[in-house]
Write an enzyme that holds these catalytic residues in place. Structure first.
Site, PDB file in Angstrom:
ATOM      1  N   GLY A   1       0.813  -1.220   0.000  1.00  0.00           N
ATOM      2  CA  GLY A   1       0.000   0.000   0.000  1.00  0.00           C
ATOM      3  C   GLY A   1       0.844   1.266   0.000  1.00  0.00           C
ATOM      4  O   GLY A   1       0.548   2.233  -0.714  1.00  0.00           O
ATOM      5  N   CYS A   2       1.904   1.260   0.771  1.00  0.00           N
ATOM      6  CA  CYS A   2       2.768   2.442   0.867  1.00  0.00           C
ATOM      7  C   CYS A   2       3.520   2.681  -0.438  1.00  0.00           C
ATOM      8  O   CYS A   2       3.743   3.828  -0.830  1.00  0.00           O
ATOM      9  CB  CYS A   2       3.723   2.298   2.042  1.00  0.00           C
ATOM     10  SG  CYS A   2       2.839   2.194   3.623  1.00  0.00           S
ATOM     11  N   THR A   3       3.874   1.602  -1.118  1.00  0.00           N
ATOM     12  CA  THR A   3       4.536   1.725  -2.412  1.00  0.00           C
ATOM     13  C   THR A   3       3.566   2.289  -3.444  1.00  0.00           C
ATOM     14  O   THR A   3       3.920   3.204  -4.206  1.00  0.00           O
ATOM     15  CB  THR A   3       5.083   0.355  -2.871  1.00  0.00           C
ATOM     16  OG1 THR A   3       6.037  -0.087  -1.900  1.00  0.00           O
ATOM     17  CG2 THR A   3       5.744   0.453  -4.230  1.00  0.00           C
TER      18      THR A   3
ATOM     19  N   ALA B   1       3.172   6.042  -2.660  1.00  0.00           N
ATOM     20  CA  ALA B   1       4.382   6.806  -2.991  1.00  0.00           C
ATOM     21  C   ALA B   1       4.550   6.929  -4.504  1.00  0.00           C
ATOM     22  O   ALA B   1       4.885   8.014  -5.009  1.00  0.00           O
ATOM     23  CB  ALA B   1       5.608   6.148  -2.366  1.00  0.00           C
TER      24      ALA B   1
END
Length: 168
Positions: free
Chosen positions: A59-61, A64
């Site tokens: 999710g963070c990738t 970003a």
């Protein structure tokens, strides 16, 4: 000795949330290269400050990379982007290099900035209540005030929604 579970031992772990118009909490944090970046460095510019749980997770990738892919459009609107997580600068550097991220990622290892923004506290994770980073995004205006505050955002499609809000 009997246990008394009705005693007032409950501690409030709900974060204090920021409201539109409030002064954005100032911060100075290390970036992926170990240099200090402060919110005040962006005085006179609009800046998106987003908080995410952990570098190089799915999710963070996604989030970003969405910011990376939208950066030209955001910069064209004179908007800068800062990502903040509890990761150490070394992990941020690997994440930045792996995904060719073109905006600063900052380390808030002690979670003090996250706490000040209400982006750390109780949240649900797979149905369980846990303490952790609450995926949140803020737009800080040119005077350093909160223009937009979004909590518990979804990683996918989130950046497009922020851009729409900025266009209003």
């Amino acid at each position: 000795m009997s246990e008394n579970t009705s005693e007032n031992t409950e501690q409030t772990t709900q974060p204090t949330t920021l409201e539109v118009g409030q002064k954005a909490p100032e911060f100075s944090l290390q970036n992926a290269d170990g240099n200090t970046v402060s919110l005040s460095d962006y005085k006179g510019k609009k800046v998106i400050v987003y908080f995410y749980p952990k570098a190089d997770t799915p999710g963070c990738t996604t989030e970003a990379c969405d910011f990376r892919d939208s950066l030209t459009e955001l910069n064209g609107q004179d908007v800068e982007v800062l990502g903040i997580s509890p990761d150490q600068p070394e992990a941020l550097k690997k994440f930045t290099e792996k995904y060719e991220l073109t905006f600063p990622l900052l380390s808030d290892a002690d979670k003090s900035v996250m706490t000040a923004y209400g982006a750390f506290g109780e949240k649900k994770n797979y149905g369980k209540v846990v303490q952790g980073v609450i995926r949140s995004t803020f737009v800080v205006d040119e005077q350093g005030n909160i223009e937009l505050a979004k909590y518990n955002v979804k990683a996918t499609g989130h950046v497009a929604r922020i851009i729409k809000e900025l266009d209003k």
